[in-house]
Write an enzyme that holds these catalytic residues in place. Structure first.
Site, PDB file in Angstrom:
ATOM      1  N   ARG A  45       4.668   6.324  -9.172  1.00  0.00           N
ATOM      2  CA  ARG A  45       4.027   5.201  -8.465  1.00  0.00           C
ATOM      3  C   ARG A  45       2.507   5.368  -8.456  1.00  0.00           C
ATOM      4  O   ARG A  45       1.763   4.393  -8.548  1.00  0.00           O
ATOM      5  CB  ARG A  45       4.575   5.098  -7.028  1.00  0.00           C
ATOM      6  CG  ARG A  45       4.074   3.859  -6.297  1.00  0.00           C
ATOM      7  CD  ARG A  45       4.745   3.662  -4.956  1.00  0.00           C
ATOM      8  NE  ARG A  45       4.414   4.711  -3.997  1.00  0.00           N
ATOM      9  CZ  ARG A  45       4.960   4.839  -2.798  1.00  0.00           C
ATOM     10  NH1 ARG A  45       5.881   3.968  -2.404  1.00  0.00           N
ATOM     11  NH2 ARG A  45       4.612   5.815  -1.981  1.00  0.00           N
ATOM     12  N   ARG A  52     -24.054   2.085  -6.465  1.00  0.00           N
ATOM     13  CA  ARG A  52     -23.237   1.019  -5.874  1.00  0.00           C
ATOM     14  C   ARG A  52     -23.410  -0.313  -6.593  1.00  0.00           C
ATOM     15  O   ARG A  52     -24.514  -0.839  -6.705  1.00  0.00           O
ATOM     16  CB  ARG A  52     -23.589   0.855  -4.385  1.00  0.00           C
ATOM     17  CG  ARG A  52     -22.664  -0.120  -3.667  1.00  0.00           C
ATOM     18  CD  ARG A  52     -22.956  -0.209  -2.178  1.00  0.00           C
ATOM     19  NE  ARG A  52     -21.979  -1.078  -1.522  1.00  0.00           N
ATOM     20  CZ  ARG A  52     -22.051  -2.402  -1.534  1.00  0.00           C
ATOM     21  NH1 ARG A  52     -23.053  -3.006  -2.138  1.00  0.00           N
ATOM     22  NH2 ARG A  52     -21.117  -3.121  -0.929  1.00  0.00           N
ATOM     23  N   HIS A 104     -20.543  -3.792  -7.442  1.00  0.00           N
ATOM     24  CA  HIS A 104     -19.135  -4.223  -7.390  1.00  0.00           C
ATOM     25  C   HIS A 104     -18.439  -4.062  -8.733  1.00  0.00           C
ATOM     26  O   HIS A 104     -17.281  -3.665  -8.802  1.00  0.00           O
ATOM     27  CB  HIS A 104     -19.031  -5.679  -6.923  1.00  0.00           C
ATOM     28  CG  HIS A 104     -19.297  -5.854  -5.457  1.00  0.00           C
ATOM     29  ND1 HIS A 104     -20.431  -5.392  -4.845  1.00  0.00           N
ATOM     30  CD2 HIS A 104     -18.556  -6.438  -4.486  1.00  0.00           C
ATOM     31  CE1 HIS A 104     -20.390  -5.685  -3.552  1.00  0.00           C
ATOM     32  NE2 HIS A 104     -19.250  -6.315  -3.310  1.00  0.00           N
ATOM     33  N   LYS A 147      -0.636   0.960  -4.048  1.00  0.00           N
ATOM     34  CA  LYS A 147      -0.930   1.851  -2.910  1.00  0.00           C
ATOM     35  C   LYS A 147      -2.441   2.104  -2.875  1.00  0.00           C
ATOM     36  O   LYS A 147      -2.929   3.183  -3.218  1.00  0.00           O
ATOM     37  CB  LYS A 147      -0.116   3.140  -2.995  1.00  0.00           C
ATOM     38  CG  LYS A 147       0.128   3.756  -1.605  1.00  0.00           C
ATOM     39  CD  LYS A 147       1.306   4.697  -1.621  1.00  0.00           C
ATOM     40  CE  LYS A 147       1.417   5.552  -0.389  1.00  0.00           C
ATOM     41  NZ  LYS A 147       1.498   4.886   0.903  1.00  0.00           N
ATOM     42  N   TYR A 158      -3.667   6.081  -3.728  1.00  0.00           N
ATOM     43  CA  TYR A 158      -3.259   7.347  -3.140  1.00  0.00           C
ATOM     44  C   TYR A 158      -1.746   7.468  -3.062  1.00  0.00           C
ATOM     45  O   TYR A 158      -1.019   6.504  -3.314  1.00  0.00           O
ATOM     46  CB  TYR A 158      -3.885   7.498  -1.742  1.00  0.00           C
ATOM     47  CG  TYR A 158      -3.201   6.674  -0.671  1.00  0.00           C
ATOM     48  CD1 TYR A 158      -3.383   5.296  -0.605  1.00  0.00           C
ATOM     49  CD2 TYR A 158      -2.356   7.270   0.261  1.00  0.00           C
ATOM     50  CE1 TYR A 158      -2.749   4.546   0.373  1.00  0.00           C
ATOM     51  CE2 TYR A 158      -1.722   6.524   1.243  1.00  0.00           C
ATOM     52  CZ  TYR A 158      -1.924   5.157   1.292  1.00  0.00           C
ATOM     53  OH  TYR A 158      -1.286   4.416   2.257  1.00  0.00           O
ATOM     54  N   LEU A 214       4.880  -2.699  -0.386  1.00  0.00           N
ATOM     55  CA  LEU A 214       4.879  -1.467  -1.167  1.00  0.00           C
ATOM     56  C   LEU A 214       6.348  -1.099  -1.421  1.00  0.00           C
ATOM     57  O   LEU A 214       7.160  -1.120  -0.496  1.00  0.00           O
ATOM     58  CB  LEU A 214       4.189  -0.334  -0.392  1.00  0.00           C
ATOM     59  CG  LEU A 214       4.091   0.960  -1.207  1.00  0.00           C
ATOM     60  CD1 LEU A 214       2.993   0.844  -2.254  1.00  0.00           C
ATOM     61  CD2 LEU A 214       3.824   2.156  -0.315  1.00  0.00           C
ATOM     62  N   GLU A 223       6.831  -6.086   5.698  1.00  0.00           N
ATOM     63  CA  GLU A 223       7.025  -4.641   5.872  1.00  0.00           C
ATOM     64  C   GLU A 223       6.221  -4.155   7.068  1.00  0.00           C
ATOM     65  O   GLU A 223       5.483  -4.922   7.681  1.00  0.00           O
ATOM     66  CB  GLU A 223       6.599  -3.884   4.605  1.00  0.00           C
ATOM     67  CG  GLU A 223       5.119  -4.010   4.290  1.00  0.00           C
ATOM     68  CD  GLU A 223       4.656  -3.184   3.096  1.00  0.00           C
ATOM     69  OE1 GLU A 223       5.333  -2.218   2.714  1.00  0.00           O
ATOM     70  OE2 GLU A 223       3.586  -3.519   2.560  1.00  0.00           O
TER      71      GLU A 223
HETATM   72  N1  DCS Z   1       4.746   0.315   3.173  1.00  0.00           N
HETATM   73  C1  DCS Z   1       3.494   0.747   3.440  1.00  0.00           C
HETATM   74  C2  DCS Z   1       2.433  -0.259   3.677  1.00  0.00           C
HETATM   75  C3  DCS Z   1       3.226   2.121   3.488  1.00  0.00           C
HETATM   76  O1  DCS Z   1       1.977   2.545   3.740  1.00  0.00           O
HETATM   77  C4  DCS Z   1       4.274   3.053   3.285  1.00  0.00           C
HETATM   78  C5  DCS Z   1       4.057   4.538   3.314  1.00  0.00           C
HETATM   79  C6  DCS Z   1       5.564   2.557   3.012  1.00  0.00           C
HETATM   80  C7  DCS Z   1       5.754   1.172   2.959  1.00  0.00           C
HETATM   81  C8  DCS Z   1       6.736   3.473   2.764  1.00  0.00           C
HETATM   82  O2  DCS Z   1       6.603   4.077   1.522  1.00  0.00           O
HETATM   83  P1  DCS Z   1       7.192   5.531   1.211  1.00  0.00           P
HETATM   84  O3  DCS Z   1       8.631   5.481   1.589  1.00  0.00           O
HETATM   85  O4  DCS Z   1       7.003   5.663  -0.251  1.00  0.00           O
HETATM   86  O5  DCS Z   1       6.430   6.495   2.015  1.00  0.00           O
HETATM   87  N2  DCS Z   1       2.838   5.006   3.762  1.00  0.00           N
HETATM   88  C9  DCS Z   1       2.428   6.380   3.621  1.00  0.00           C
HETATM   89  C10 DCS Z   1       1.171   6.623   4.341  1.00  0.00           C
HETATM   90  O6  DCS Z   1       0.166   5.989   4.189  1.00  0.00           O
HETATM   91  N3  DCS Z   1       1.338   7.650   5.172  1.00  0.00           N
HETATM   92  O7  DCS Z   1       2.597   8.135   5.125  1.00  0.00           O
HETATM   93  C11 DCS Z   1       3.382   7.374   4.222  1.00  0.00           C
END
Ligand code: DCS
Length: 288
Positions: free
Chosen positions: A51, A99, A101, A146, A32, A202, A178
């Protein structure tokens, strides 16, 4: 009336149906993106869509639309829903299939959906800063994708929220990785330090944009691992994400950072980031 994108068609939300055996629903088998909308325009959409394609490729999902087509769909959706200040959520799953895997046969079409939301800029938190707490990072080893699988992130966020915090600062042993939905950056002696963009985090678009801004403004920006001890000695700490933008962290595990107020460099970064938004999307009505 609210519209959504479902497999290349923009339809009314109440008409959008996804089968119970959608692989995203059952396995989190998909990826996503969340893209910011300011003044009805997407911010850094090229980076987000690149991305999106990379995440899909990493798990062997082939996009059945080009990036240009997806971008056009999202713009149509924003226009139809009259989004001025908000977000677009975009996801693709490996499709609907009995379903199992193992992946379905290559002929099974993916399910791609998008919807929009009005989302204000969190200006109060951006001005005063937020609290965070350190939480062990229990996620898998491909956090660069993501993925729809967010259980590790959700558990960390929930623990933080229950402790009255805005964000969890995750760490693997001594190494800070992070946030649960953001990147974490620390500032020491005028230098911004953040975890390298490897498989453990990420590669945030907001952080990448901030790095570009720092290079242009000759603000030192370094990607290297840093420890819990280092972050607890930091001059300033901030998080970045699409919705939170540049957010000062003023308390970690109950201990004040920079005496509990946003630091000078963080505030400068917020200003520079606002300027960048305005360059791409026009003048902001609500500013920090
Ligand atoms: N790390 C993780 C685990 C994230 O989910 C996100 C953003 C970031 C870093 C920062 O990435 P961006 O700067 O590209 O947004 N998560 C999105 C989400 O799930 N909701 O809002 C932003």
């Amino acid at each position: 009336m609210e519209f959504v994108l479902l497999n290349g068609e923009i339809i009314e939300r109440s008409d959008a149906k996804i089968d119970v055996e959608d692989r995203g629903y059952q396995f989190g088998d998909g990826v996503y993106e969340v893209i910011r909308v300011y003044n009805g325009s997407m911010f850094t959409s090229e980076e987000h869509l690149a991305r999106f394609r990379k995440s899909a490729e990493a798990i062997g999902i082939k996009l059945n639309f080009t990036i240009e087509e997806i971008s056009a769909f999202l713009n149509q959706l924003i226009e139809k829903n009259n989004v001025v200040l908000g977000t677009v959520y975009l996801q693709i799953t490996r499709g609907t299939s009995p379903r199992n895997h193992a992946f379905p046969s290559p002929g099974v079409p993916t399910n791609i959906v998008a919807y929009t939301k009005e989302v204000a800029r969190p200006v109060e938190n951006m001005k005063s800063g937020v609290k965070a707490m350190l939480i062990e990072d229990i996620r898998w080893l491909r956090c660069d994708i993501k993925s729809l699988n967010l259980l590790g992130n959700l558990l960390a966020k929930q623990e933080a929220v229950e402790a009255g915090c805005f964000e969890a600062i995750q760490h693997r042993g001594q190494t800070v990785t992070e946030g649960s939905s953001s990147n974490i950056l620390m500032i020491k002696e005028g230098k911004i330090i953040t975890h390298p963009a490897d498989n453990l985090i990420l590669n945030g678009i907001t952080k990448r944009k901030l790095q570009e801004i720092c290079i242009a403004a000759q603000i030192p920006f370094e990607e290297r691992s840093f420890t819990i001890d280092e972050i607890s000695q930091a001059d300033e700490i901030l998080l970045t994400s699409t919705t939170a933008e540049i957010m000062p962290i003023v308390e970690v595990n109950g201990k004040a950072v920079n005496e509990g107020i946003p630091g000078t460099l963080t505030k400068r970064l917020q200003e520079l980031f606002e300027t960048e938004i305005e360059k791409q999307c026009g003048e902001l009505t609500i500013k920090i």
